[in-house]
Design an enzyme around this catalytic site. Sequence first.
Site, PDB file in Angstrom:
ATOM      1  N   PRO A  12     -13.555  -8.001  -1.625  1.00 54.67           N
ATOM      2  CG  PRO A  12     -12.588  -8.090   0.340  1.00 54.67           C
ATOM      3  CD  PRO A  12     -12.599  -8.679  -0.937  1.00 54.67           C
ATOM      4  CG  ASN A  13     -14.486  -2.964   1.056  1.00 53.92           C
ATOM      5  OD1 ASN A  13     -15.780  -2.750   1.224  1.00 53.92           O
ATOM      6  ND2 ASN A  13     -13.846  -3.480   1.941  1.00 53.92           N
ATOM      7  NE  ARG A  20     -11.788   0.646  -0.465  1.00 49.18           N
ATOM      8  CZ  ARG A  20     -11.097  -0.303  -0.564  1.00 49.18           C
ATOM      9  NH1 ARG A  20     -11.447  -1.200  -1.732  1.00 49.18           N
ATOM     10  NH2 ARG A  20     -10.383  -0.976   0.356  1.00 49.18           N
ATOM     11  CE1 TYR A  25      -6.996   0.625  -2.675  1.00 49.49           C
ATOM     12  CE2 TYR A  25      -8.432   1.810  -1.439  1.00 49.49           C
ATOM     13  CZ  TYR A  25      -7.518   1.128  -1.883  1.00 49.49           C
ATOM     14  OH  TYR A  25      -7.199   0.280  -0.481  1.00 49.49           O
ATOM     15  CG  ASN A  76      -7.391  -6.126  -6.199  1.00 49.33           C
ATOM     16  OD1 ASN A  76      -7.214  -6.829  -5.110  1.00 49.33           O
ATOM     17  ND2 ASN A  76      -7.622  -5.108  -6.710  1.00 49.33           N
ATOM     18  CB  ALA A  79      -9.100  -6.235   3.038  1.00 51.98           C
ATOM     19  CD  GLU A 100      -1.827 -11.089  -4.513  1.00 45.38           C
ATOM     20  OE1 GLU A 100      -0.775 -11.909  -4.374  1.00 45.38           O
ATOM     21  OE2 GLU A 100      -2.098 -10.334  -3.492  1.00 45.38           O
ATOM     22  CG  HIS A 102      -2.796  -5.906  -4.118  1.00 43.48           C
ATOM     23  ND1 HIS A 102      -3.924  -5.811  -3.563  1.00 43.48           N
ATOM     24  CD2 HIS A 102      -1.919  -6.913  -4.301  1.00 43.48           C
ATOM     25  CE1 HIS A 102      -3.841  -7.020  -3.010  1.00 43.48           C
ATOM     26  NE2 HIS A 102      -2.744  -7.588  -3.238  1.00 43.48           N
ATOM     27  NE  ARG A 109      -2.765   1.926   0.975  1.00 45.25           N
ATOM     28  CZ  ARG A 109      -3.902   1.353   0.824  1.00 45.25           C
ATOM     29  NH1 ARG A 109      -4.269   0.566  -0.315  1.00 45.25           N
ATOM     30  NH2 ARG A 109      -4.987   1.646   1.496  1.00 45.25           N
ATOM     31  NE  ARG A 113      -3.808  -0.820   3.357  1.00 43.87           N
ATOM     32  CZ  ARG A 113      -5.121  -0.766   3.539  1.00 43.87           C
ATOM     33  NH1 ARG A 113      -5.709  -1.927   2.773  1.00 43.87           N
ATOM     34  NH2 ARG A 113      -5.908  -0.068   4.036  1.00 43.87           N
TER      35      ARG A 113
HETATM   36  C1  DQA Z   1      -6.204  -3.293  -2.755  1.00 44.12           C
HETATM   37  C2  DQA Z   1      -5.229  -3.140  -1.454  1.00 44.12           C
HETATM   38  C3  DQA Z   1      -5.698  -3.772  -0.281  1.00 44.12           C
HETATM   39  O1  DQA Z   1      -4.480  -3.583   0.734  1.00 44.12           O
HETATM   40  C4  DQA Z   1      -6.933  -3.178   0.106  1.00 44.12           C
HETATM   41  O2  DQA Z   1      -7.371  -3.870   1.165  1.00 44.12           O
HETATM   42  C5  DQA Z   1      -8.001  -3.046  -0.880  1.00 44.12           C
HETATM   43  C6  DQA Z   1      -7.378  -2.741  -2.531  1.00 44.12           C
HETATM   44  C7  DQA Z   1      -5.796  -2.512  -3.996  1.00 44.12           C
HETATM   45  O3  DQA Z   1      -6.058  -3.083  -4.885  1.00 44.12           O
HETATM   46  O4  DQA Z   1      -4.729  -1.764  -3.922  1.00 44.12           O
HETATM   47  O5  DQA Z   1      -8.943  -3.094  -0.945  1.00 44.12           O
HETATM   48  O6  DQA Z   1      -6.166  -4.734  -2.941  1.00 44.12           O
END
Ligand code: DQA
Length: 146
Positions: A12-13, A20, A25, A76, A79, A100, A102, A109, A113
Amino acid sequence: MPAPRILVLNGPNLDILGRRDPAQYGTVTLQELEDLVRTTAEPLGLEVAFRQSNHEGELVTWLHEALDDHAGVVINPAAYAHTSVALHDAVEALTVPVIEVHLSNVFKREPFRHVDHVATAATAVIEGAGADGYRLAVLHLATLLG
Ligand code: DQA
């Protein structure tokens, strides 16, 4: 022999990457990430399926496809890494390697998280390397599959 196919999933996102929170990021868009993954994977003889969803269940269903159709996964979970036992279970059920990624170093952070349910099932975790983390994940998959 057909090229091994790897599945690259984004949660998501991540569809709004580039717009964003660039301090966290970076400015790379999802399309640019996909291009980076493909230009890394193809010379290594890997085919790529690249997908993004804002829905937890859809990510679970796509992970199930890797039971039969993919030689490895880069994910990835965004959240959902911090909340989803369902994604943990889906990754745990796979027999192929799962890397995985990120973009940010989640341990620098907020404390919420610092819990990562996917990491406890993944083969390896790469974080804090920005977009380069995806390139590193593909290289590691190629090593594992080689
Ligand atoms: C993330 C880190 C997560 O904590 C966050 O919710 C994201 C992006 C990252 O790629 O750094 O949406 O996965």
